[in-house]
Write a protein that holds these residues in place. Structure first.
Motif, PDB file in Angstrom:
ATOM      1  N   LEU A  49     -28.054  -5.788   6.940  1.00 19.02           N
ATOM      2  CA  LEU A  49     -26.929  -4.957   6.539  1.00 19.02           C
ATOM      3  C   LEU A  49     -26.630  -5.147   5.059  1.00 19.02           C
ATOM      4  O   LEU A  49     -26.574  -6.293   4.579  1.00 19.02           O
ATOM      5  N   PRO A  50     -26.448  -4.079   4.323  1.00 20.98           N
ATOM      6  CA  PRO A  50     -26.163  -4.221   2.883  1.00 20.98           C
ATOM      7  C   PRO A  50     -24.842  -4.945   2.660  1.00 20.98           C
ATOM      8  O   PRO A  50     -23.897  -4.803   3.438  1.00 20.98           O
ATOM      9  N   GLU A  51     -24.824  -5.749   1.643  1.00 21.70           N
ATOM     10  CA  GLU A  51     -23.607  -6.495   1.320  1.00 21.70           C
ATOM     11  C   GLU A  51     -22.483  -5.550   0.924  1.00 21.70           C
ATOM     12  O   GLU A  51     -22.707  -4.554   0.230  1.00 21.70           O
ATOM     13  N   ILE A  52     -21.283  -5.858   1.406  1.00 24.97           N
ATOM     14  CA  ILE A  52     -20.123  -5.033   1.063  1.00 24.97           C
ATOM     15  C   ILE A  52     -19.775  -5.265  -0.400  1.00 24.97           C
ATOM     16  O   ILE A  52     -19.616  -6.419  -0.835  1.00 24.97           O
ATOM     17  N   SER A  53     -19.653  -4.201  -1.156  1.00 25.39           N
ATOM     18  CA  SER A  53     -19.358  -4.351  -2.587  1.00 25.39           C
ATOM     19  C   SER A  53     -17.960  -4.916  -2.779  1.00 25.39           C
ATOM     20  O   SER A  53     -17.053  -4.681  -1.977  1.00 25.39           O
ATOM     21  N   ARG A  54     -17.800  -5.696  -3.825  1.00 24.32           N
ATOM     22  CA  ARG A  54     -16.497  -6.291  -4.127  1.00 24.32           C
ATOM     23  C   ARG A  54     -15.439  -5.214  -4.338  1.00 24.32           C
ATOM     24  O   ARG A  54     -14.295  -5.357  -3.896  1.00 24.32           O
ATOM     25  N   PRO A  73       1.261  -8.274  -8.684  1.00 23.20           N
ATOM     26  CA  PRO A  73      -0.115  -8.241  -9.201  1.00 23.20           C
ATOM     27  C   PRO A  73      -0.745  -9.629  -9.285  1.00 23.20           C
ATOM     28  O   PRO A  73      -1.955  -9.779  -9.067  1.00 23.20           O
ATOM     29  N   HIS A  74       0.063 -10.648  -9.586  1.00 27.45           N
ATOM     30  CA  HIS A  74      -0.481 -12.003  -9.633  1.00 27.45           C
ATOM     31  C   HIS A  74      -0.944 -12.436  -8.234  1.00 27.45           C
ATOM     32  O   HIS A  74      -1.997 -13.066  -8.084  1.00 27.45           O
ATOM     33  N   SER A  75      -0.149 -12.103  -7.217  1.00 25.53           N
ATOM     34  CA  SER A  75      -0.531 -12.462  -5.847  1.00 25.53           C
ATOM     35  C   SER A  75      -1.859 -11.839  -5.482  1.00 25.53           C
ATOM     36  O   SER A  75      -2.732 -12.496  -4.892  1.00 25.53           O
ATOM     37  N   PHE A  76      -2.022 -10.568  -5.840  1.00 21.91           N
ATOM     38  CA  PHE A  76      -3.222  -9.848  -5.426  1.00 21.91           C
ATOM     39  C   PHE A  76      -4.430 -10.233  -6.272  1.00 21.91           C
ATOM     40  O   PHE A  76      -5.492 -10.599  -5.743  1.00 21.91           O
ATOM     41  N   HIS A  77      -4.290 -10.165  -7.596  1.00 23.85           N
ATOM     42  CA  HIS A  77      -5.452 -10.337  -8.471  1.00 23.85           C
ATOM     43  C   HIS A  77      -5.839 -11.798  -8.649  1.00 23.85           C
ATOM     44  O   HIS A  77      -7.040 -12.111  -8.761  1.00 23.85           O
ATOM     45  N   ASP A  78      -4.867 -12.709  -8.693  1.00 23.27           N
ATOM     46  CA  ASP A  78      -5.185 -14.107  -8.967  1.00 23.27           C
ATOM     47  C   ASP A  78      -5.566 -14.888  -7.720  1.00 23.27           C
ATOM     48  O   ASP A  78      -6.271 -15.898  -7.812  1.00 23.27           O
ATOM     49  N   GLN A 111     -10.589 -14.805  -3.316  1.00 21.83           N
ATOM     50  CA  GLN A 111     -10.800 -15.561  -2.084  1.00 21.83           C
ATOM     51  C   GLN A 111     -11.326 -14.708  -0.930  1.00 21.83           C
ATOM     52  O   GLN A 111     -11.976 -15.222  -0.020  1.00 21.83           O
ATOM     53  N   ILE A 112     -11.012 -13.428  -0.911  1.00 25.36           N
ATOM     54  CA  ILE A 112     -11.456 -12.562   0.183  1.00 25.36           C
ATOM     55  C   ILE A 112     -12.872 -12.090  -0.120  1.00 25.36           C
ATOM     56  O   ILE A 112     -13.099 -11.267  -1.001  1.00 25.36           O
ATOM     57  N   LYS A 113     -13.836 -12.624   0.650  1.00 19.31           N
ATOM     58  CA  LYS A 113     -15.249 -12.359   0.376  1.00 19.31           C
ATOM     59  C   LYS A 113     -15.913 -11.454   1.405  1.00 19.31           C
ATOM     60  O   LYS A 113     -17.028 -10.992   1.207  1.00 19.31           O
ATOM     61  N   ASN A 114     -15.251 -11.239   2.568  1.00 17.78           N
ATOM     62  CA  ASN A 114     -15.814 -10.355   3.577  1.00 17.78           C
ATOM     63  C   ASN A 114     -14.690  -9.801   4.436  1.00 17.78           C
ATOM     64  O   ASN A 114     -13.510 -10.159   4.260  1.00 17.78           O
ATOM     65  N   LEU A 115     -15.065  -8.926   5.376  1.00 15.64           N
ATOM     66  CA  LEU A 115     -14.051  -8.278   6.217  1.00 15.64           C
ATOM     67  C   LEU A 115     -13.295  -9.286   7.068  1.00 15.64           C
ATOM     68  O   LEU A 115     -12.100  -9.137   7.307  1.00 15.64           O
ATOM     69  N   ARG A 116     -13.997 -10.318   7.538  1.00 13.21           N
ATOM     70  CA  ARG A 116     -13.334 -11.308   8.384  1.00 13.21           C
ATOM     71  C   ARG A 116     -12.256 -12.049   7.594  1.00 13.21           C
ATOM     72  O   ARG A 116     -11.177 -12.338   8.123  1.00 13.21           O
ATOM     73  N   ASP A 117     -12.526 -12.365   6.333  1.00 15.21           N
ATOM     74  CA  ASP A 117     -11.507 -12.998   5.494  1.00 15.21           C
ATOM     75  C   ASP A 117     -10.286 -12.088   5.372  1.00 15.21           C
ATOM     76  O   ASP A 117      -9.138 -12.549   5.452  1.00 15.21           O
ATOM     77  N   MET A 118     -10.539 -10.806   5.147  1.00 15.35           N
ATOM     78  CA  MET A 118      -9.433  -9.867   4.999  1.00 15.35           C
ATOM     79  C   MET A 118      -8.602  -9.790   6.274  1.00 15.35           C
ATOM     80  O   MET A 118      -7.366  -9.856   6.229  1.00 15.35           O
ATOM     81  N   ARG A 119      -9.270  -9.660   7.441  1.00 15.48           N
ATOM     82  CA  ARG A 119      -8.537  -9.567   8.710  1.00 15.48           C
ATOM     83  C   ARG A 119      -7.751 -10.847   8.972  1.00 15.48           C
ATOM     84  O   ARG A 119      -6.618 -10.812   9.445  1.00 15.48           O
ATOM     85  N   ARG A 120      -8.381 -11.986   8.694  1.00 17.94           N
ATOM     86  CA  ARG A 120      -7.713 -13.261   8.943  1.00 17.94           C
ATOM     87  C   ARG A 120      -6.460 -13.397   8.080  1.00 17.94           C
ATOM     88  O   ARG A 120      -5.404 -13.833   8.555  1.00 17.94           O
ATOM     89  N   TYR A 121      -6.573 -13.015   6.836  1.00 15.77           N
ATOM     90  CA  TYR A 121      -5.410 -13.108   5.949  1.00 15.77           C
ATOM     91  C   TYR A 121      -4.304 -12.145   6.370  1.00 15.77           C
ATOM     92  O   TYR A 121      -3.124 -12.532   6.445  1.00 15.77           O
ATOM     93  N   LEU A 122      -4.663 -10.887   6.640  1.00  7.68           N
ATOM     94  CA  LEU A 122      -3.640  -9.904   7.005  1.00  7.68           C
ATOM     95  C   LEU A 122      -2.950 -10.276   8.312  1.00  7.68           C
ATOM     96  O   LEU A 122      -1.752 -10.037   8.475  1.00  7.68           O
ATOM     97  N   GLN A 141     -12.098  -4.948  -2.110  1.00  2.54           N
ATOM     98  CA  GLN A 141     -10.799  -5.094  -2.767  1.00  2.54           C
ATOM     99  C   GLN A 141      -9.924  -3.861  -2.554  1.00  2.54           C
ATOM    100  O   GLN A 141      -8.714  -3.985  -2.318  1.00  2.54           O
ATOM    101  N   GLU A 142     -10.539  -2.696  -2.616  1.00  2.30           N
ATOM    102  CA  GLU A 142      -9.760  -1.480  -2.392  1.00  2.30           C
ATOM    103  C   GLU A 142      -9.243  -1.409  -0.966  1.00  2.30           C
ATOM    104  O   GLU A 142      -8.093  -1.025  -0.721  1.00  2.30           O
ATOM    105  N   GLN A 143     -10.096  -1.787   0.008  1.00  4.31           N
ATOM    106  CA  GLN A 143      -9.662  -1.791   1.394  1.00  4.31           C
ATOM    107  C   GLN A 143      -8.551  -2.818   1.612  1.00  4.31           C
ATOM    108  O   GLN A 143      -7.598  -2.560   2.345  1.00  4.31           O
ATOM    109  N   THR A 144      -8.666  -3.974   0.997  1.00  3.73           N
ATOM    110  CA  THR A 144      -7.619  -4.992   1.102  1.00  3.73           C
ATOM    111  C   THR A 144      -6.305  -4.461   0.551  1.00  3.73           C
ATOM    112  O   THR A 144      -5.241  -4.654   1.150  1.00  3.73           O
TER     113      THR A 144
END
Length: 773
Positions: free
Chosen positions: A310-315, A345-350, A355-366, A319-322
């Motif tokens: 599977l192709p790697e999900i682009s950063r 913006p500091h919360s999101f960008h910094d 730290q969010i490197k894949n979909l699972r990271d995003m789901r876990r954080y949300l 980030q846009e989906q997050t």
């Protein structure tokens, strides 16, 4: 018909399932597409929920809304990674190959890469071309001794049912039955003479297996494995289109089970007109096979014709989906004005973006943020919560340091005026940063923005105004940080951590029971209830031990006042038990497990709750077993309950529902149920009649607790009002010593006259018992 499971589950909890979605042709339809289940057939899907992979689709979120859990997409409309076109090309290539001698393809990628979602898109493309797609999830059968024979039996049933190909389906089933009869030796067919694999079993084991195999073969005088396989190949060659069988979640299995799956594919990979599509994490599978003395990579390459990584999900896409899902989550929680918060913006960008490197990271954080927002709303600035939840999710060691050094970070330590003390504090901040040197730049930026008191140690600049921090509810103020860490998130997080610990031992009754025994009774409901958040991770092997250990805690749950938004603690535990039972997949499986489960639950009180849960009682049952089976369970329980009332010297814990259900369930009907006139029974009955509610007046923050007695139910059970009074008078003194309040409530009820024109069997001050509660 289209499955109504999503909306029903959102409104009523995950009790809603897809029994209604069985079509006239017997298939299960979700989102208008036929979902075909190799693992367990349509009945399994009907019990578990909707979806093409046998997973529960009910999403338990705030009022039915919230971030999507860590689960695959349901349709192409959710394909924000835009992989649909890639899936279409993949299917075109797959179908263009010569499949007369069988084919094996693989879809690989690390955990969280979206393999199951990609298989959903592949399924859609295959079915659009009028081909059949079958899913076999071996994870549902983890621990099964005859996984290969189960595979053939399940595939055969589905081929016979959906393709209406009776001969091909029957041949598959017959082959599976033959393998079943041959025992545990046959699954190694095809690699049986690979010395490294067999050497791990030892010579005595090999000899015993050989004797066993010879005995099996002698029992099949009129058939052999070769003959069975030849018959199967003849029928498969007659198919006009190939059977495409996806085997998902291979990397979730144990090492031995992974090896067995690949032995299965090696055994049947050359069957005509059969295409296998495996989905797994390549590194995990290769390592598992290597650990079993295979050359993992070469072994996989020998079996798999072609692999699609599977192709790697682009950063940028991630980030846009997050960002989009974060904004949607804030809207769900009614958060307004946060967009204008300069710290967001500091919360999101910094913090989040690095730290969010894949979909699972995003789901876990949300999911973590979804839990934190309601309990901090109005008390902690949202931007601070977003940042701190990111630190907690991705840098838990740093989060622990925040708790340890709260006084230093908020500048609330007592000023000393000592240069040595100031140097020591400055060094503490430097040590904290250097301890996480891989994230040094991010941590320094985080401290400057969210704990500006640290600036005096990082930059020798002024920190700011603590009064402003307090007014803005910033964690930079010690009281706000204390509230965030201790009063809200701290306590709730303890429940989640306890639930994670329970989940880790859910398949071990002894370990789980020991863990539950360490939990104080007052925390038991919340910590067991937190397990519901992990219900997607429940497995079939956790049902028996999990239900037994959790049900044996029901008697420990403390009573508490009920109200409009307060339910009985048994309901909280019951929701977890229900989600465990759903993993069984069919009423037959539940009925197979229940005798052993009930035998290991000694409490009549707890057994009644299990019987209610799986049965068909209105408002309480979920129809997990057949009605006649449920009626037999109820009848047996009622008989045992009545025996205890008549014979036991010391009664176990009972509540009023025990008496009422025994009256309904007893053979012969309610008229044949008589409460024995024994002192211990009468005391237990009257004590169980206590009830109380909690209400809050509109103009007050004070809760008002109102006790009452279920007097009408007492009359129902004892026959007449006068019989209630006679028995009450006989135990009045003993009852007063044990519970003065309930004695007074019953006394007051007896002093009031019955309703005008009513019979002796009613009382005007009674409250109806909510049996669902």
């Amino acid at each position: 018909m289209v499955c109504p499971g999503f909306s029903a589950a959102a409104l009523g909890g995950a009790e809603a399932h897809c029994r209604e979605s069985r079509s006239n042709d017997g298939s299960v339809r979700c989102d208008g597409r036929t979902a075909r289940f190799v693992a367990g057939g349509w009945s399994q899907a009907a019990e578990i929920g909707c979806g093409g992979d046998g997973r529960v689709r009910a999403r338990e979120n705030l009022e039915g809304h919230g971030p999507k859990l860590d689960q695959p997409i349901d349709s192409a409309t959710e394909d924000f990674l835009d992989r649909r076109g890639f899936a279409e090309h993949f299917v075109s290539s797959l179908l263009s190959h010569d499949h007369s001698q069988g084919l094996v393809f693989a879809v690989t990628g690390p955990w969280g890469a979206g393999k199951t979602s990609f298989l959903k898109l592949v399924q859609s493309a295959i079915e659009d071309r009028q081909n059949d797609y079958f899913l076999f999830n071996p994870w549902l059968f983890t621990g099964a001794e005859n996984l290969i024979s189960i595979f053939f039996q399940e595939v055969g049933r589905q081929v016979r049912y959906f393709r209406h190909s009776t001969k091909a389906g029957s041949s598959l089933i017959s082959f599976g039955n033959f393998l079943m009869s041959m025992g545990r030796v046959v699954p190694t067919f095809g690699t049986a003479w690979d010395l490294p694999a067999w050497a791990t079993f030892g010579i005595p084991t090999i000899l015993a297996a050989t004797v066993k195999l010879w005995g099996r073969i002698r029992g099949h005088r009129h058939s052999s494995l070769s003959e069975q396989k030849n018959r199967l190949e003849m029928q498969l060659k007659k198919l006009q289109k190939p059977l495409i069988i996806a085997i998902d979640d291979v990397d979730r299995l144990s090492n031995a089970e992974i090896a067995e799956i690949f032995r299965l594919v090696r055994l049947v990979g050359n069957l005509p007109n059969v295409v296998y599509l495996l989905a797994f994490d390549r590194l995990r599978v290769e390592q598992a096979l290597t650990d079993l003395n295979f050359d993992g990579r070469r072994y996989v390459e020998k079996i798999v014709l072609a692999t699609v990584d599977l192709p790697e999900i682009s950063r940028d896409t991630l980030q846009e989906q997050t960002r989009q899902e974060l904004e949607a989550l804030l809207k769900i929680h009614g958060v307004v004005g946060v967009v204008n918060d300069g710290l967001l913006p500091h919360s999101f960008h910094d913090i989040l973006k690095p730290q969010i490197k894949n979909l699972r990271d995003m789901r876990r954080y949300l999911s973590a943020l979804h839990f934190a927002l309601p309990v901090t709303r109005g008390k902690v600035a949202v931007a601070d919560v977003i940042a701190l939840e990111g630190i907690r999710a991705f840098l838990p060691d740093l989060f622990a340091e925040i708790r340890t050094h709260a006084g230093l970070l908020t500048g609330s330590l007592t000023p000393t005026g000592s240069s040595e003390e100031e140097s020591r504090r400055k060094q503490q901040i430097a040590d904290l940063v250097n301890k996480h040197k891989d994230h040094k730049v991010m941590i320094e930026s985080f401290l400057r923005v969210f704990f500006p008191a640290c600036r005096q140690y990082l930059d020798n600049t002024l920190a700011g105004d603590p009064k402003t921090w307090f007014r803005q509810r910033r964690v930079a103020h010690p009281q706000i940080l204390k509230y965030y860490l201790e009063k809200v998130t701290g306590e709730q997080l303890q429940h989640l951590e306890a639930a994670e610990s329970m989940l880790a031992v859910l398949a071990d009754e002894e370990e789980l029971s020991g863990l539950l025994n360490l939990i104080p009774d007052e925390d038991l409901e919340d910590r067991i209830g937190a397990l519901e958040l992990f219900s997607e991770d429940f497995t079939i092997d956790q049902i028996r031990p999990g239900v037994v250990a959790l049900a044996n805690c029901l008697e420990r749950l403390p009573d508490r006042p009920l109200g409009m938004f307060r339910f009985a603690p048994t309901i909280t535990v019951g929701r977890v038990l229900l989600r465990l039972f759903w993993k069984a997949g069919s009423s037959e499986s539940v009925e197979t497990m229940l005798p052993e489960i009930l035998a290991r639950v000694p409490s009549l009180f707890a057994r009644r709750h299990i019987i209610q849960l799986v049965g068909h009682m209105e408002g309480a049952g979920h129809g997990l077993v057949r009605e006649e089976y449920a009626e037999q369970l109820q009848s047996d329980w009622a008989g045992e309950f009545l025996y205890v009332l008549n014979e036991a010297e010391e009664l176990p814990k009972m509540d009023l529902e025990d008496f009422l259900d025994a009256r309904k369930w007893i053979p012969g009907g309610p008229q044949s149920f008589k409460v024995p006139d024994r002192e211990t029974v009468n005391v237990a009955l009257f004590l169980s009649s206590r009830g109380h509610t909690v209400a809050q007046p509109l103009d007050s923050y004070t809760e008002v607790r109102t006790p009452y007695t279920y007097f009408k139910e007492l009359v129902l059970l004892l026959g007449t009002r006068s019989e209630v009074e006679r028995r009450f008078r006989s135990v009045r003194g003993q009852l007063t010593q044990m519970d003065t309040e309930i004695a007074q409530l019953i006394e007051n009820a007896l002093r009031r006259p019955a309703n005008s024109g009513a019979s002796e069997d009613t009382a005007d001050d009674s409250e109806p018992l909510d049996e669902a509660t």
